[in-house]
Design an enzyme around this catalytic site. Structure first.
Site, PDB file in Angstrom:
ATOM      1  CG  ASP A  14      66.036  37.023  41.716  1.00  0.00           C
ATOM      2  OD1 ASP A  14      64.966  37.592  41.972  1.00  0.00           O
ATOM      3  OD2 ASP A  14      66.489  36.886  40.562  1.00  0.00           O
ATOM      4  CE  LYS A  17      64.951  41.834  46.902  1.00  0.00           C
ATOM      5  NZ  LYS A  17      65.814  40.907  46.140  1.00  0.00           N
ATOM      6  N   GLY A  41      60.389  39.953  41.801  1.00  0.00           N
ATOM      7  CA  GLY A  41      59.657  38.706  41.955  1.00  0.00           C
ATOM      8  C   GLY A  41      60.041  38.135  43.300  1.00  0.00           C
ATOM      9  CG  HIS A  42      60.095  40.180  46.447  1.00  0.00           C
ATOM     10  ND1 HIS A  42      60.070  41.284  47.259  1.00  0.00           N
ATOM     11  CD2 HIS A  42      61.074  40.417  45.536  1.00  0.00           C
ATOM     12  CE1 HIS A  42      60.978  42.150  46.848  1.00  0.00           C
ATOM     13  NE2 HIS A  42      61.593  41.646  45.796  1.00  0.00           N
ATOM     14  CD  GLN A 223      64.242  45.904  41.544  1.00  0.00           C
ATOM     15  OE1 GLN A 223      64.038  46.966  42.085  1.00  0.00           O
ATOM     16  NE2 GLN A 223      63.270  45.120  41.137  1.00  0.00           N
TER      17      GLN A 223
END
Ligand code: GDP
Ligand code: IMO
Ligand code: MG
Length: 430
Positions: A14, A17, A41-42, A223
């Site tokens: 988080d 990225k 979750g981007h 990640q």
């Protein structure tokens, strides 16, 4: 002139990225995800809209960019369909997306098993995203898993699926969980094959052809390095290697192509889920940072744990992943604090250490040693260049560079694409 760029998370995930990948994707011919799955979750923000991606690469918003989900990923096809529908509903309809025929497939039983394995751990939860990522990688390495390319050969898929359902039903029954009916799963996966089939290709071939044609390729990690199965805070880690080192295997290219790595790092640290976190804060400042940075997970909504920037972790991850530049994220969130701190070393059982120990038992005993700097009060969300930053903010950036030996090549001062200060010449040339 660099034609390849790897973007990796250098802390506990988080870091931003998605934002950095999208920023550079505007100039990339191809964006490739090479590990992880929909545990990621981007977030990407531009023109006042916010988008959240789990397994689809963050280059999806540029119609000219070819997006690739590489063989090193674990792909949940149901989740891909949900993501595509969500993008469609948000008006993103013009895109290019391919999925590796060799990518391991996340099956419906994997998320059930993820939850069950967690509850078997009693009080010692890892706090996974419950997306079935660990169980899917387990099946890949135990050689009983299914792969995306299997969907293109219905008879072969049926044979593999029959064996998998038989094996998994035994395990599910032992754990007291609902079992699966072969025919139902088969029929659903054939529906999925009809939709996703044309996108499932030999992506290694696709990427290598782009490489030899000097196309600009961006590899998007998921990640963060401290969640790495090998180098992270084991066992509180994910089941893949988020490093630049896993790009060659996870994308199907030679390691010789990798020469430009951006380590995405928050200007502080966060962690979601369990596991040691040496610089974690429990005071009013952590609350302030959490609220200001909206530090709640994009996948699970869990509040993220917050701590000071950890230069021990940064040195470690830069050594492991060959980081050329930091992308220093959420810098705006630190505005307004009287004092800011950076962890320079740890103290472990009375001794100073400058690299993380291998066990979480030792890491949990590490006490951070800090350098304290004066904070800055100014709102920096509109700042467009390094020179415009307040002096104390500049000093903070310089201290990170000094403590890590890696230049800060990008500074992010807000979630939007435009709130990005590009400093590095190497990155300007991408
Ligand atoms: P990822 O998993 O590494 O892509 O990061 P996430 O998207 O899960 O989390 C990063 C969060 O920070 C998202 O909500 C972003 O919109 C937000 N963000 C990214 N960069 C900045 C920044 O510079 N400032 C602020 N305030 N928010 C940012
Ligand atoms: P992005 O790409 C933050 C964490 C989980 C848990 C551990 C194992 O958005 O940075 P898993 O479901 O992978 O088996 O969970 O890893 N985790 C993440 N934390 N960001 C992520 O991805 C994460 N992906 C997994 O919270 O602690
Ligand atoms: Mg995330």
């Amino acid at each position: 002139m660099s034609e390849r760029l790897v973007v990796i998370g250098s802390q506990w995930g988080d870091e931003g990225k998605g934002k950095i990948t999208d920023y550079f994707a505007c100039r990339a011919d191809m964006v490739v995800r090479y590990q992880g799955g929909n545990n990621a979750g981007h977030s990407v923000m531009f023109n006042g809209h916010k988008y959240s991606l789990q397994s689809i690469p963050s280059g999806i918003f540029n119609p000219n960019t070819v997006n690739v989900m590489g063989n090193g990923m674990v792909v949940n096809p149901e989740s891909v369909l949900v993501e595509l529908q969500r993008l469609h509903d948000q008006g993103v309809t013009d895109y290019q997306l391919f999925i590796s025929d060799r990518a391991a497939m996340v099956m419906p039983w994997h998320s059930a098993l993820d939850g069950a394995y967690e509850s078997l751990k009693g009080g010692k939860l890892i706090g996974t995203t419950k997306k079935g990522i660990g169980p899917a990688y387990c099946d890949k390495y135990s050689r009983s898993g299914l792969r995306m390319g299997d969907l293109l050969e219905p008879e072969y898929f049926a044979e593999r699926l029959k064996a998998a359902v038989e094996e998994k039903n035994m395990e599910l029954a032992m754990l007291g969980l609902p079992t699966f009916d072969f025919q139902q799963v088969y029929d659903r996966y054939m529906e999925i094959a009809a939709i996703l089939g044309p996108r499932i290709v030999d992506t290694s071939d696709l990427i290598n052809k782009a490489l030899i044609s000097d196309k600009k390729i961006l590899f998007e990690g998921a990640q963060g390095m401290m969640l790495c199965i090998d180098h992270g805070t084991y066992p509180f880690v994910t089941s893949s290697t988020p490093s630049s080192a896993s790009v060659p295997v996870g994308a199907g290219i030679s390691p010789k192509w990798i020469d430009n790595v951006v380590g995405v790092a928050k200007a502080y640290c966060t962690r979601v889920g369990e596991g040691p976190f040496p610089t974690e804060l429990f005071d009013e400042i952590s609350h302030e940072i959490r609220e200001r940075g909206h530090e709640y997970g994009t996948v699970t909504g869990r509040p993220r744990r917050v701590g000071w920037f950890d230069a021990v972790v940064a040195r470690y991850t830069s050594r492991l992943a060959g980081i050329d530049n930091w992308a220093l994220m959420l810098f705006d969130v630190l505005s307004g604090l009287d004092k800011v701190r950076i962890c320079t070393h740890y103290e472990l059982d009375g001794k100073i250490v400058d690299t993380p120990p291998s066990t979480i038992s030792k890491l949990a005993r590490c006490k951070p040693v800090y350098v304290e700097l004066d904070g800055w009060k100014e709102d920096i969300t509109g700042v467009k260049s390094f020179d415009e930053l307040p002096d104390n903010a500049k000093a903070y950036v310089r201290k990170i560079e000094e403590l890590t030996g890696v230049p800060v090549g990008v500074i992010s001062v807000g979630p939007d694409r435009t709130q990005t200060i590009l400093i590095s010449e190497k990155l300007k040339n991408f």
